[in-house]
Design a protein around this motif. Structure first.
Motif, mmCIF file in Angstrom:
data_model
loop_
_atom_site.group_PDB
_atom_site.id
_atom_site.type_symbol
_atom_site.label_atom_id
_atom_site.label_comp_id
_atom_site.label_asym_id
_atom_site.label_seq_id
_atom_site.Cartn_x
_atom_site.Cartn_y
_atom_site.Cartn_z
ATOM 1 N N GLU A 135 0.817 -1.209 0.000
ATOM 2 C CA GLU A 135 0.000 0.000 0.000
ATOM 3 C C GLU A 135 0.855 1.266 0.000
ATOM 4 O O GLU A 135 0.516 2.245 -0.653
ATOM 5 N N PHE A 136 1.968 1.255 0.707
ATOM 6 C CA PHE A 136 2.739 2.484 0.863
ATOM 7 C C PHE A 136 3.918 2.574 -0.095
ATOM 8 O O PHE A 136 4.703 3.501 -0.015
ATOM 9 N N LEU A 137 4.034 1.627 -0.991
ATOM 10 C CA LEU A 137 5.054 1.717 -2.033
ATOM 11 C C LEU A 137 4.533 2.619 -3.149
ATOM 12 O O LEU A 137 3.322 2.707 -3.362
ATOM 13 N N PRO A 138 5.403 3.279 -3.872
ATOM 14 C CA PRO A 138 4.935 4.166 -4.941
ATOM 15 C C PRO A 138 4.515 3.400 -6.201
ATOM 16 O O PRO A 138 4.754 3.842 -7.317
ATOM 17 N N HIS A 173 -8.916 -2.369 1.131
ATOM 18 C CA HIS A 173 -8.594 -0.944 1.223
ATOM 19 C C HIS A 173 -9.234 -0.316 2.462
ATOM 20 O O HIS A 173 -8.632 0.546 3.113
ATOM 21 N N ILE A 174 -10.434 -0.744 2.820
ATOM 22 C CA ILE A 174 -11.073 -0.246 4.034
ATOM 23 C C ILE A 174 -10.274 -0.686 5.259
ATOM 24 O O ILE A 174 -10.083 0.084 6.207
ATOM 25 N N GLY A 175 -9.767 -1.904 5.241
ATOM 26 C CA GLY A 175 -8.921 -2.379 6.325
ATOM 27 C C GLY A 175 -7.662 -1.542 6.468
ATOM 28 O O GLY A 175 -7.244 -1.207 7.581
ATOM 29 N N THR A 176 -7.062 -1.169 5.350
ATOM 30 C CA THR A 176 -5.884 -0.299 5.374
ATOM 31 C C THR A 176 -6.240 1.060 5.937
ATOM 32 O O THR A 176 -5.495 1.625 6.756
ATOM 33 N N PHE A 177 -7.382 1.603 5.561
ATOM 34 C CA PHE A 177 -7.836 2.899 6.058
ATOM 35 C C PHE A 177 -8.048 2.872 7.571
ATOM 36 O O PHE A 177 -7.618 3.780 8.288
ATOM 37 N N ILE A 178 -8.683 1.819 8.065
ATOM 38 C CA ILE A 178 -8.905 1.685 9.507
ATOM 39 C C ILE A 178 -7.574 1.565 10.247
ATOM 40 O O ILE A 178 -7.386 2.163 11.314
ATOM 41 N N VAL A 229 -6.206 4.108 13.222
ATOM 42 C CA VAL A 229 -5.748 3.629 14.525
ATOM 43 C C VAL A 229 -4.305 4.057 14.772
ATOM 44 O O VAL A 229 -3.958 4.517 15.865
ATOM 45 N N PHE A 230 -3.463 3.934 13.777
ATOM 46 C CA PHE A 230 -2.045 4.269 13.932
ATOM 47 C C PHE A 230 -1.838 5.756 14.183
ATOM 48 O O PHE A 230 -1.013 6.153 15.007
ATOM 49 N N TYR A 231 -2.581 6.591 13.480
ATOM 50 C CA TYR A 231 -2.409 8.042 13.582
ATOM 51 C C TYR A 231 -3.477 8.714 14.444
ATOM 52 O O TYR A 231 -3.685 9.926 14.349
#
Length: 78
Positions: A17-20, A48-53, A57-59
């Motif tokens: 997800e965080f790779l360009p 993608h919703i899991g990544t968003f959640i 939580v992280f931030y």
């Protein structure tokens, strides 16, 4: 779809997800690897919703600071 396949696709999503480069492209390749044609858009959306959640939580501390003080230096820098 087997739960193990879903977990592996979730790991692919999380790592790329965080790779360009496109994490959706990696999910497509992962689905082709497992021969999953029926999962498609729903699975991609859930991943993608899991990544968003996970990001929320992280931030959460930073997000709460931005909500409490919307005109702070941090907001200006963003």
């Amino acid at each position: 779809m087997d739960w193990l396949q879903a977990v592996i696709l979730g790991i692919i999503q999380g790592l790329t997800e965080f790779l360009p480069i496109s994490s959706t492209g990696h999910l497509f390749l992962g689905r082709k690897l497992f021969g999953l044609e029926e999962a498609g858009l729903f699975l991609d959306t859930m991943l993608h919703i899991g990544t968003f959640i996970a990001l929320i939580v992280f931030y959460k501390d930073i997000l709460l600071k931005l909500i409490k003080k919307p005109f702070s230096r941090l907001t200006l820098l963003l």
